[in-house]
Write an enzyme that holds these catalytic residues in place. Structure first.
Site, mmCIF file in Angstrom:
data_model
loop_
_atom_site.group_PDB
_atom_site.id
_atom_site.type_symbol
_atom_site.label_atom_id
_atom_site.label_comp_id
_atom_site.label_asym_id
_atom_site.label_seq_id
_atom_site.Cartn_x
_atom_site.Cartn_y
_atom_site.Cartn_z
ATOM 1 N N LYS A 40 0.930 -0.962 -0.073
ATOM 2 C CA LYS A 40 0.118 -0.146 -0.058
ATOM 3 C C LYS A 40 0.933 1.487 -0.008
ATOM 4 C CE LYS A 40 -3.854 -2.389 2.332
ATOM 5 N NZ LYS A 40 -4.637 -2.328 3.182
ATOM 6 N N TYR A 80 -12.424 -2.534 -3.441
ATOM 7 C CA TYR A 80 -12.979 -2.706 -2.252
ATOM 8 C C TYR A 80 -14.615 -2.661 -2.160
ATOM 9 C CZ TYR A 80 -8.389 -2.348 0.140
ATOM 10 O OH TYR A 80 -7.190 -2.541 0.612
ATOM 11 N N ASN A 143 -1.865 -0.149 7.283
ATOM 12 C CA ASN A 143 -1.656 -1.463 7.582
ATOM 13 C C ASN A 143 -0.677 -1.926 6.396
ATOM 14 O OD1 ASN A 143 -3.491 -1.864 5.691
ATOM 15 N ND2 ASN A 143 -4.637 -3.455 6.912
ATOM 16 N N HIS A 146 -1.782 -5.558 1.181
ATOM 17 C CA HIS A 146 -3.117 -6.325 1.254
ATOM 18 C C HIS A 146 -2.660 -7.575 0.705
ATOM 19 C CE1 HIS A 146 -6.992 -7.048 -0.278
ATOM 20 N NE2 HIS A 146 -6.435 -7.737 -1.272
ATOM 21 N N GLU A 157 -9.460 -10.199 -7.995
ATOM 22 C CA GLU A 157 -8.448 -9.197 -7.792
ATOM 23 C C GLU A 157 -7.254 -9.287 -8.820
ATOM 24 O OE1 GLU A 157 -7.286 -9.390 -3.523
ATOM 25 O OE2 GLU A 157 -9.260 -8.922 -2.752
HETATM 26 N N1 LIG Z 1 -11.764 -0.234 11.140
HETATM 27 C C1 LIG Z 1 -11.252 0.105 10.266
HETATM 28 N N2 LIG Z 1 -10.475 1.398 10.026
HETATM 29 C C2 LIG Z 1 -9.797 1.652 8.948
HETATM 30 N N3 LIG Z 1 -9.660 0.850 7.965
HETATM 31 C C3 LIG Z 1 -9.856 -0.238 7.963
HETATM 32 C C4 LIG Z 1 -10.818 -0.758 9.069
HETATM 33 N N4 LIG Z 1 -11.013 -2.001 9.065
HETATM 34 C C5 LIG Z 1 -10.135 -2.441 7.866
HETATM 35 N N5 LIG Z 1 -9.649 -1.301 7.157
HETATM 36 C C6 LIG Z 1 -9.070 -1.174 5.978
HETATM 37 O O1 LIG Z 1 -9.830 -1.845 5.177
HETATM 38 C C7 LIG Z 1 -8.996 -2.819 4.421
HETATM 39 C C8 LIG Z 1 -9.426 -4.176 3.781
HETATM 40 O O2 LIG Z 1 -8.575 -5.183 3.445
HETATM 41 P P1 LIG Z 1 -7.033 -4.726 3.571
HETATM 42 O O3 LIG Z 1 -6.346 -6.143 3.936
HETATM 43 O O4 LIG Z 1 -6.577 -4.022 2.363
HETATM 44 O O5 LIG Z 1 -6.833 -3.948 4.929
HETATM 45 C C9 LIG Z 1 -7.867 -3.368 5.432
HETATM 46 C C10 LIG Z 1 -7.684 -1.867 6.102
HETATM 47 O O6 LIG Z 1 -6.687 -1.122 5.431
#
Ligand SMILES: Nc1ncnc2c1ncn2[C@@H]1O[C@@H]2COP(=O)(O)O[C@H]2[C@H]1O
Length: 180
Positions: A40, A80, A143, A146, A157
């Protein structure tokens, strides 16, 4: 004319054709399973690209596609789609389109499930040390990486981020040291 290929060339081509057909028909299962991984924007900015690739390479997975791109909000809305009702959806799309990402496809036995273990939990606070999120981030909204959560999501995807001819079938010389 046009059939000047040696017998071994022709056999190689047939082998390639058979392997390719087998993997396509089976939807990339077994050692040919594939998953979509994206570093990311925060992972790129924090110079984690090399470290993340290193972990997947050392594990024994095979890189079959990679691109460095700035994703459009439209592409991210599709990616998403399942989260469209979540309160963080707007912020997530903005964050993911805020800078370049590295989109990759990795291949190997149980790569979808194993990659998720290597990534750690969605919330870094729940991720164990030794996982990517456990080692390199603190907040769920930043985070760093992905990974597809199922074989079906991986297929959706990969189709969203890569054209078919951007994903390669190639023979890895270390394969016999990774698989029995
Ligand atoms: N409570 C949350 N607040 C903000 N972002 C979130 C939250 N829960 C999930 N996400 C984001 O949503 C994404 C969905 O899948 P990802 O693995 O990309 O990683 C996740 C986070 O980046």
């Amino acid at each position: 004319m046009g059939s000047k290929r040696s017998l071994s060339d022709q056999n190689d081509l047939m082998d390639f054709g058979t392997k390719h057909a087998r993997t396509s028909e089976s939807g990339w299962t077994g050692v040919n399973e594939r998953t979509f991984i994206a570093v990311k924007p925060d992972g790129v900015q924090r110079r984690l690209v090399g470290e993340i690739i290193r972990r997947f390479e050392r594990k024994g997975f095979k890189l079959v596609g990679m691109k460095f791109l700035q994703a459009s909000e439209e592409q991210l809305r599709q990616h998403y789609y399942a989260l469209r009702e979540k309160p963080f959806y707007g912020g997530l799309v903005k964050y993911m389109s805020s800078g370049p990402i590295v989109a990759m496809v990795w291949q190997g036995l149980d790569v979808v499930k194993t990659s998720r273990k290597m990534l750690g939990e969605t919330n870094p606070a729940d991720s164990l040390p030794g996982t990517i999120r456990g080692d390199y981030c603190v907040e769920v909204g930043r985070n760093v990486i992905h990974g597809s959560d199922s074989v079906e999501s991986a297929q959706r995807e990969m189709a969203l981020w890569f054209k078919q001819n951007e994903l390669l079938c190639w023979e890895e010389c270390s394969e016999h040291w990774i698989y029995v």
